[in-house]
Design an enzyme around this catalytic site. Structure first.
Site, PDB file in Angstrom:
ATOM      1  N   ASP A  13       0.807  -1.223   0.000  1.00  0.00           N
ATOM      2  CA  ASP A  13       0.000   0.000   0.000  1.00  0.00           C
ATOM      3  C   ASP A  13       0.839   1.272   0.000  1.00  0.00           C
ATOM      4  OD1 ASP A  13      -2.237  -1.643   0.115  1.00  0.00           O
ATOM      5  OD2 ASP A  13      -2.264  -1.628   2.301  1.00  0.00           O
ATOM      6  N   LYS A  16       1.954   1.995  -5.196  1.00  0.00           N
ATOM      7  CA  LYS A  16       2.455   1.375  -6.437  1.00  0.00           C
ATOM      8  C   LYS A  16       1.502   1.612  -7.601  1.00  0.00           C
ATOM      9  CE  LYS A  16       2.348  -2.519  -4.307  1.00  0.00           C
ATOM     10  NZ  LYS A  16       2.098  -2.101  -2.929  1.00  0.00           N
ATOM     11  N   GLY A  40      -4.600  -4.192  -3.717  1.00  0.00           N
ATOM     12  CA  GLY A  40      -5.584  -3.149  -3.986  1.00  0.00           C
ATOM     13  C   GLY A  40      -4.810  -1.915  -4.385  1.00  0.00           C
ATOM     14  N   HIS A  41      -4.858  -1.556  -5.653  1.00  0.00           N
ATOM     15  CA  HIS A  41      -4.049  -0.455  -6.167  1.00  0.00           C
ATOM     16  C   HIS A  41      -4.970   0.700  -6.576  1.00  0.00           C
ATOM     17  CE1 HIS A  41      -0.452  -3.312  -7.167  1.00  0.00           C
ATOM     18  NE2 HIS A  41      -0.820  -3.343  -5.915  1.00  0.00           N
ATOM     19  N   GLN A 222       1.987  -6.032  -3.240  1.00  0.00           N
ATOM     20  CA  GLN A 222       2.496  -6.164  -1.863  1.00  0.00           C
ATOM     21  C   GLN A 222       3.806  -5.368  -1.691  1.00  0.00           C
ATOM     22  OE1 GLN A 222       1.437  -9.494  -3.452  1.00  0.00           O
ATOM     23  NE2 GLN A 222      -0.499  -8.630  -2.848  1.00  0.00           N
TER      24      GLN A 222
HETATM   25  P1  GDP Z   1      -0.692   0.333  -3.558  1.00  0.00           P
HETATM   26  O1  GDP Z   1      -1.304  -0.928  -3.064  1.00  0.00           O
HETATM   27  O2  GDP Z   1       0.774   0.369  -3.341  1.00  0.00           O
HETATM   28  O3  GDP Z   1      -1.064   0.640  -4.988  1.00  0.00           O
HETATM   29  O4  GDP Z   1      -1.294   1.494  -2.651  1.00  0.00           O
HETATM   30  P2  GDP Z   1      -2.855   1.679  -2.231  1.00  0.00           P
HETATM   31  O5  GDP Z   1      -3.598   2.207  -3.390  1.00  0.00           O
HETATM   32  O6  GDP Z   1      -3.365   0.450  -1.577  1.00  0.00           O
HETATM   33  O7  GDP Z   1      -2.707   2.739  -1.067  1.00  0.00           O
HETATM   34  C1  GDP Z   1      -2.188   4.009  -1.294  1.00  0.00           C
HETATM   35  C2  GDP Z   1      -3.239   5.042  -0.911  1.00  0.00           C
HETATM   36  O8  GDP Z   1      -2.652   6.299  -0.855  1.00  0.00           O
HETATM   37  C3  GDP Z   1      -4.357   5.159  -1.918  1.00  0.00           C
HETATM   38  O9  GDP Z   1      -5.541   5.501  -1.235  1.00  0.00           O
HETATM   39  C4  GDP Z   1      -3.900   6.312  -2.810  1.00  0.00           C
HETATM   40  O10 GDP Z   1      -4.973   6.980  -3.442  1.00  0.00           O
HETATM   41  C5  GDP Z   1      -3.257   7.198  -1.801  1.00  0.00           C
HETATM   42  N1  GDP Z   1      -2.156   8.023  -2.274  1.00  0.00           N
HETATM   43  C6  GDP Z   1      -1.165   7.710  -3.159  1.00  0.00           C
HETATM   44  N2  GDP Z   1      -0.262   8.705  -3.216  1.00  0.00           N
HETATM   45  C7  GDP Z   1      -0.686   9.655  -2.359  1.00  0.00           C
HETATM   46  C8  GDP Z   1      -0.155  10.922  -1.930  1.00  0.00           C
HETATM   47  O11 GDP Z   1       0.915  11.354  -2.344  1.00  0.00           O
HETATM   48  N3  GDP Z   1      -0.867  11.603  -0.992  1.00  0.00           N
HETATM   49  C9  GDP Z   1      -2.039  11.150  -0.471  1.00  0.00           C
HETATM   50  N4  GDP Z   1      -2.660  11.894   0.415  1.00  0.00           N
HETATM   51  N5  GDP Z   1      -2.580   9.974  -0.848  1.00  0.00           N
HETATM   52  C10 GDP Z   1      -1.897   9.237  -1.764  1.00  0.00           C
HETATM   53  P1  IMO Z   2      -0.875  -4.156  -2.265  1.00  0.00           P
HETATM   54  O1  IMO Z   2      -0.439  -4.692  -3.605  1.00  0.00           O
HETATM   55  C1  IMO Z   2      -0.913  -4.562   2.052  1.00  0.00           C
HETATM   56  C2  IMO Z   2      -0.898  -8.605   3.672  1.00  0.00           C
HETATM   57  C3  IMO Z   2      -2.134  -9.027   4.426  1.00  0.00           C
HETATM   58  C4  IMO Z   2      -1.516  -9.998   5.419  1.00  0.00           C
HETATM   59  C5  IMO Z   2      -0.435 -10.696   4.596  1.00  0.00           C
HETATM   60  C6  IMO Z   2      -0.860 -12.017   3.976  1.00  0.00           C
HETATM   61  O2  IMO Z   2      -2.171  -3.436  -2.298  1.00  0.00           O
HETATM   62  O3  IMO Z   2       0.222  -3.387  -1.620  1.00  0.00           O
HETATM   63  P2  IMO Z   2      -2.428 -12.663   1.929  1.00  0.00           P
HETATM   64  O4  IMO Z   2      -3.892 -12.411   1.704  1.00  0.00           O
HETATM   65  O5  IMO Z   2      -1.546 -12.130   0.862  1.00  0.00           O
HETATM   66  O6  IMO Z   2      -2.141 -14.109   2.248  1.00  0.00           O
HETATM   67  O7  IMO Z   2      -2.093 -11.857   3.304  1.00  0.00           O
HETATM   68  O8  IMO Z   2      -0.100  -9.795   3.553  1.00  0.00           O
HETATM   69  N1  IMO Z   2      -1.139  -8.111   2.290  1.00  0.00           N
HETATM   70  C7  IMO Z   2      -1.091  -6.831   1.952  1.00  0.00           C
HETATM   71  N2  IMO Z   2      -0.921  -5.728   2.711  1.00  0.00           N
HETATM   72  N3  IMO Z   2      -1.040  -4.450   0.709  1.00  0.00           N
HETATM   73  C8  IMO Z   2      -1.187  -5.539  -0.061  1.00  0.00           C
HETATM   74  O9  IMO Z   2      -1.184  -5.482  -1.400  1.00  0.00           O
HETATM   75  C9  IMO Z   2      -1.262  -6.799   0.558  1.00  0.00           C
HETATM   76  N4  IMO Z   2      -1.423  -8.069   0.098  1.00  0.00           N
HETATM   77  C10 IMO Z   2      -1.329  -8.863   1.181  1.00  0.00           C
HETATM   78  O10 IMO Z   2      -2.748  -7.948   5.056  1.00  0.00           O
HETATM   79  O11 IMO Z   2      -0.882  -9.294   6.441  1.00  0.00           O
HETATM   80 MG    MG Z   3      -2.848  -1.592  -1.795  1.00  0.00          MG
END
Ligand code: GDP
Ligand code: IMO
Ligand code: MG
Length: 427
Positions: A13, A16, A40-41, A222
């Site tokens: 999270d 990416k 979840g991206h 991840q």
């Molecule tokens: P990923 O799994 O690495 O793609 O990241 P996620 O989407 O799960 O989580 C990143 C969160 O941060 C999302 O809600 C994005 O919309 C938000 N986000 C990304 N870059 C920024 C930033 O520079 N500032 C803020 N406030 N939110 C951001």
């Molecule tokens: P993105 O791509 C954050 C975490 C879960 C748990 C562990 C194992 O959005 O960054 P799993 O379901 O993979 O067997 O869970 O890994 N986890 C993540 N945490 N971002 C993710 O993906 C994750 N995918 C798995 O919360 O701790």
């Molecule tokens: Mg994510």
């Protein structure tokens, strides 16, 4: 040819999806090579917000070839729902290729994921319960079912006949209802028909793209600290989100990997259980969580929050060959009086700079922090390094120094436009 691997350098999270979407404006191919719908991206542009799960983040650009490679575990039902959701929002003109060698996630994987977690009680991992671990376990155990099977009805039936009795024994042992072969077959054979047009030998496709000189982005899921081999085992996912895993999981030669961009938040978050040395609670954690909307994209769980951890980042840099860093969610730190970065751990009275493997040791480490002056200004509209308050500039420079990496991009908001590139790194 130019390739760039985008890896999460913390516990997932990190942003990416945002970075991949941003760079996808100038790429030819975007590849997801591991994980599945545990990811979840989030991507935000033109006032719209999308949360992608297993579909690559290049899907919004009709010129991009999006590849779901062999190293993924794909839930056919969820993947089709995700595509339908995108189409309902007008994303209809896309190119998608699904590896015939990718494994599929079936309902018994999800049931087993939940059951194992329940069984472990307070030792649970806190998985996303999407069946990811059990699907990778079946792959390693050679009872997995692949996309190549799913799209050939007779082959699919034969694969289910071989695997389902074993899975049903496992379910029975755990006191769970068993699955009927016909129920899974009849439902999933239809998904197979819908997925078939996307199926390809994606390793070959990537080889052709390399030969054409295309720009290829590998979108990690991840983060390195969740790596099955190098992460905080057993509190990890079941694949390897490192740069090193990309050649294997995408079916390309290692020599094609030029650069690895580590994505990191300006602080740290983690969802699920497991060690987190710089974790915060109290007022600052609350402020960061609310300002950063730190709730899981997939499971909506509140994310655990902590200061930036340069020990973990250095470890991720070394393990994953990170040569560039993208500093995300920088805006979230505005308004704090001071900000801290962990530069080392103290373990049993000794200063250490490496990430311990032992959970017991990780339980005993005391993070050592440097404290920097914060900044009050809203930075969500800045468009250059120079426009940042001087304390924010100093924070970036300190991150570079402590992680021995170059920050080539920083982000001050979720929108595609709130991205500041400091250097050309994807030529
Ligand atoms: P990923 O799994 O690495 O793609 O990241 P996620 O989407 O799960 O989580 C990143 C969160 O941060 C999302 O809600 C994005 O919309 C938000 N986000 C990304 N870059 C920024 C930033 O520079 N500032 C803020 N406030 N939110 C951001
Ligand atoms: P993105 O791509 C954050 C975490 C879960 C748990 C562990 C194992 O959005 O960054 P799993 O379901 O993979 O067997 O869970 O890994 N986890 C993540 N945490 N971002 C993710 O993906 C994750 N995918 C798995 O919360 O701790
Ligand atoms: Mg994510």
């Amino acid at each position: 040819m130019s390739t760039l691997v985008v890896v999460g350098s913390q516990w997932g999270d990190e942003g990416k999806g945002k970075v991949t979407d941003y760079l996808a404006q100038e790429a030819d191919v975007v590849v997801r090579s591991q994980g599945g719908n545990n990811a979840g991206h989030t991507i935000t542009f033109d006032g719209e917000k999308f949360a992608l799960r297993s579909i690559p983040s290049g899907i919004f650009n009709p010129n991009i070839k999006n590849v779901m490679a062999n190293g993924m575990v794909i839930n056919p039902k969820q993947m089709l729902e995700e595509l339908a959701g995108l189409e309902a929002r007008g994303i209809k003109n896309y190119q998608l290729f699904v590896s015939n060698r990718a494994h599929i996630v079936l309902p018994y994987h999800e049931a087993l994921d939940g059951a194992y977690e329940q069984f472990k009680g307070d030792k649970k991992i806190g998985t996303t319960k999407r069946g990811i671990g059990p699907a990778y376990a079946d792959k390693a155990n050679r009872i997995g079912i692949r996309i190549a099977d799913l799209v050939e009805p007779e082959q699919f039936k034969a694969a289910l006949q071989a695997t389902l009795p074993i899975k049903n024994m496992e379910l029975k042992m755990l006191g769970l209802p068993e699955f009927k072969l016909d129920d899974i077959y009849n439902e999933y054979v239809e998904y197979g028909k819908k997925i078939k047009p996307f199926v390809a030998d994606t390793s070959l496709l990537l080889e052709e793209e390399v030969e054409k000189g295309s720009k290829i982005l590998f979108e990690g899921a991840q983060g390195v600290m969740l790596c099955l081999d190098h992460g905080t085992y057993p509190y990890v996912t079941s694949s390897s989100p490192t740069g090193a895993s990309v050649p294997l999981n995408a079916g390309i030669a290692p020599r094609y990997i030029n650069n690895v961009l580590g994505i990191c938040k300006a602080y740290t978050t983690r969802v699920g259980e497991g060690p987190f040395p710089t974790e915060l609670d109290g007022e600052i954690a609350h402020t960061i969580r609310e300002r950063g909307h730190e709730y899981g994209t997939v499971t909506k769980r509140p994310r655990r929050v902590g200061w930036l951890d340069a020990v973990a980042l250095n470890y991720a840099r070394r393990i994953s060959g990170i040569n560039y860093l993208a500093l995300m969610l920088f805006d979230v730190l505005s308004g704090l009086d001071t900000v801290k970065i962990c530069y080392a751990y103290k373990l049993d009275g000794k200063i250490i700079n490496t990430y311990p493997a032992s959970l017991a040791e990780l339980g005993r480490v005391e993070p050592q922090f440097i404290e920097l002056p914060g900044w009050k200004e809203d930075i969500t509209h800045v468009s250059s390094f120079e426009e940042l308050p001087v304390n924010a500039q100093n924070y970036i420079r300190k991150v570079e120094e402590l992680t021995k990496s170059e920050v080539v991009l920083f982000s001050v908001g979720p929108d595609r436009k709130q991205t500041i590139r400091l250097k050309e790194f994807f030529k």
